[in-house]
Design a protein around this motif. Sequence first.
Motif, short mmCIF file in Angstrom:
data_model
loop_
_atom_site.label_atom_id
_atom_site.label_comp_id
_atom_site.label_asym_id
_atom_site.label_seq_id
_atom_site.Cartn_x
_atom_site.Cartn_y
_atom_site.Cartn_z
N ALA A 1 11.72 6.83 12.01
CA ALA A 1 10.49 7.62 12.05
C ALA A 1 10.22 8.25 10.68
O ALA A 1 9.08 8.27 10.20
N GLU A 2 11.29 8.74 10.03
CA GLU A 2 11.11 9.36 8.70
C GLU A 2 10.61 8.34 7.68
O GLU A 2 9.65 8.58 6.96
N ALA A 3 11.28 7.19 7.63
CA ALA A 3 10.90 6.17 6.64
C ALA A 3 9.46 5.70 6.87
O ALA A 3 8.67 5.57 5.92
N ALA A 4 9.11 5.48 8.14
CA ALA A 4 7.75 5.00 8.45
C ALA A 4 6.71 6.06 8.12
O ALA A 4 5.65 5.75 7.57
N ARG A 5 7.03 7.32 8.44
CA ARG A 5 6.08 8.40 8.15
C ARG A 5 5.79 8.49 6.66
O ARG A 5 4.65 8.59 6.22
N VAL A 6 6.86 8.41 5.85
CA VAL A 6 6.68 8.49 4.40
C VAL A 6 5.87 7.30 3.89
O VAL A 6 4.95 7.44 3.07
N ALA A 7 6.18 6.10 4.39
CA ALA A 7 5.48 4.90 3.92
C ALA A 7 4.00 4.95 4.30
O ALA A 7 3.13 4.61 3.49
N ILE A 8 3.72 5.36 5.53
CA ILE A 8 2.33 5.40 5.99
C ILE A 8 1.55 6.46 5.20
O ILE A 8 0.43 6.23 4.76
N ALA B 1 0.82 -1.21 0.00
CA ALA B 1 0.00 0.00 0.00
C ALA B 1 0.86 1.26 0.00
O ALA B 1 0.44 2.30 -0.51
N GLY B 2 2.05 1.17 0.58
CA GLY B 2 2.90 2.36 0.63
C GLY B 2 4.34 2.01 0.93
O GLY B 2 4.62 0.97 1.52
N VAL B 3 5.24 2.87 0.46
CA VAL B 3 6.67 2.64 0.67
C VAL B 3 7.35 3.95 1.07
O VAL B 3 6.89 5.03 0.70
N GLY B 4 8.44 3.82 1.83
CA GLY B 4 9.19 5.03 2.21
C GLY B 4 10.61 4.70 2.62
O GLY B 4 10.87 3.62 3.14
#
Lengths: 388, 388
Positions: free
Chosen positions: B27-34, B7-10
């Motif tokens: 936190a950055e990678a997860a925020r972008v993916a979500i 559904a999403g990637v980051g």
Amino acid sequence: MQSVRIAGVGSTAFGVYPERTGRDLFAEAARVAIADSGVPRTDIDRLCYGNFVGTIAEQQGHQGPLMAAAAGVNIPATRYESACASGGVALRSGVEAVQTGTADVVLVGGMERMTNLSTDRATAGLAMAADDLYESRAGVTFPGAYALMARAYIDEFGGTREDLAAVAVKNHDHALDNDYAQFQREISVADVVDAPIVADPLGLYDACPLTDGASAVVLVSDRYAERHDVNTPIAITGSGQGTDTLALQDRSSLVRTPATERAASDAYADAGITPNAVDLLEVHDCFTIAEVLALEGLGLYDTGTALTAAAEGDTTSDGELPVNLSGGLKAKGHPVGATGVSQVVELSKLLRGDHANSDAVDDASVAVAHNAGGTVASAVVHVLEASR
Amino acid sequence: MQSVRIAGVGSTAFGVYPERTGRDLFAEAARVAIADSGVPRTDIDRLCYGNFVGTIAEQQGHQGPLMAAAAGVNIPATRYESACASGGVALRSGVEAVQTGTADVVLVGGMERMTNLSTDRATAGLAMAADDLYESRAGVTFPGAYALMARAYIDEFGGTREDLAAVAVKNHDHALDNDYAQFQREISVADVVDAPIVADPLGLYDACPLTDGASAVVLVSDRYAERHDVNTPIAITGSGQGTDTLALQDRSSLVRTPATERAASDAYADAGITPNAVDLLEVHDCFTIAEVLALEGLGLYDTGTALTAAAEGDTTSDGELPVNLSGGLKAKGHPVGATGVSQVVELSKLLRGDHANSDAVDDASVAVAHNAGGTVASAVVHVLEASR
């Protein structure tokens, strides 16, 4: 959904083994578990393995493949790490794999070498389970963190050092006949209270020891057990996991453990039981206060009442709800990665009737294993049921 | 069996971040993916997280709960460790949870800080992926181990240092327009061949760098995507894992990687494809020779032929089978625990058409991610398919 059956269990005796490697310890536990199961090694689909400080104790990461080789199996093998709940999360993954039909036979295990570390290095190693930025660097060690929780508990609900001591005295008493326990030695409330203080109000005997050891279980699906006529008197009927912040400062309460509450609630729902059905437990008593908090988080005692219950003998081998008949982390010992698996080894033997303390629970059919990481930032709960 | 949708990637850009903590990167990678997924944080059921040397780099174990908090979710969170395949095994666990219906929404991620370690400590940290008793203590480092494999390969099948160099040159070329890559810089075969030798025949440019970074993906089940109208153009249709002995000395061949073969065979069977169907790949090129061995283990080239194919340009962006269009570990960088997740981030973007190199593969629909640990003692393979 497949039913998850315990086909075999095995452990090393827990203790101090300066002459043995981690792979050697795990090989023994796995060999015993596989032999106990009667399942051919070649039928095992995967290894789920827990370890915490192997990178410090043996400069050894990547222990999944290493331990698969030690167990004599060439199968997908993964290491799980959730601090002192490493064994529990490995177990939970194996349970899920069998429940969902992804695997029919799973070897679950854990191992830790702790005693080859100096006390300083072991303390630093264990501190890696806490928040490095906001706890460890500020000087908070695990005895310190649990002391904060114990102090908060006594401030809020009352209780004494003697009440806490009852937990340690009971667990030492339970271990007297358990040849797998690190300490088979009676202690008194006075011994606990008079022991050197580690972090007020917790003294030396409120804390579990450093331990070397390994444990393993062989899980099989119902369909596998039927097809291969494998004897599986015990089932794992429920599994749950909960998470909390690593740092105590980020929590709204020091006297509740929501990670345990979540794990228990999910495990009970999975098993279709309520806490009332539970006959005996192995819980994560890394410190005396931890056993108290665990029993409340698991819904077996109302918040603020489990310390008094312990002092009154409710949880002894002849009490209403025997807890840590193995001796618990306190007396059986706490080889970190093995602990969550060892709890299931001990409960299986207790329920099967081939444990030194089985007589204490000869009518028991429902048992709970509770494994925690850090100051219960991770918790894993499993429900075991005997068909008797 | 649920279909597993991305559904999403980051990702963070990969690089050198002395001023950032691991939790900040994740936190950055997860925020972008979500955000990319459009899925509400509160719908996420669990976090599967990969990390290798956090206990060395940040004195931080128990990163599952820590990273759940960093991602703003309070859910069961577990760290997986299989050395450089840590991200891959975390991903595989998330895929299984969605496939089996155990979870509907899983956040999968990985993070590593490497550059805050001195070269000595990083080398010692990475050596923990090898067998401490029989390799590391004997002086075998990872460049040394892969040099043994490269030497054995060239002895058996022929080839030159220039042929190996083609792999590094290609991967640097692929990274030129990838803003997430650590090195956006062209290199020549001469640069590689003239670089200082690290372990003969491998030189500095045959090896991937030390890197900081984090990556995350949001996986959802088919039923979740339908009910919530989530856009999921890419599916993970196959997953496999293989294991081998940690120590090279225990293997029958230095030029084959049975762990990759097993992982690939299971992943292709899961997806119902053959290697012929594969349009592009991200493979684990920690050293130039590793990419060669990966492509053969994955069944895309016969044993002994992939080095020549690389030298002839088969695997470049305009070749028959583009490999490591992201730049690979060599040029994109290798933040260990993130790498296996990052491969899926990059392949998703390539297949969705929003990657700098998407034009090179505008007809592609089947992609493979291959993540390896140690000298391929662990391997994880995933098959991605686009619905276009």
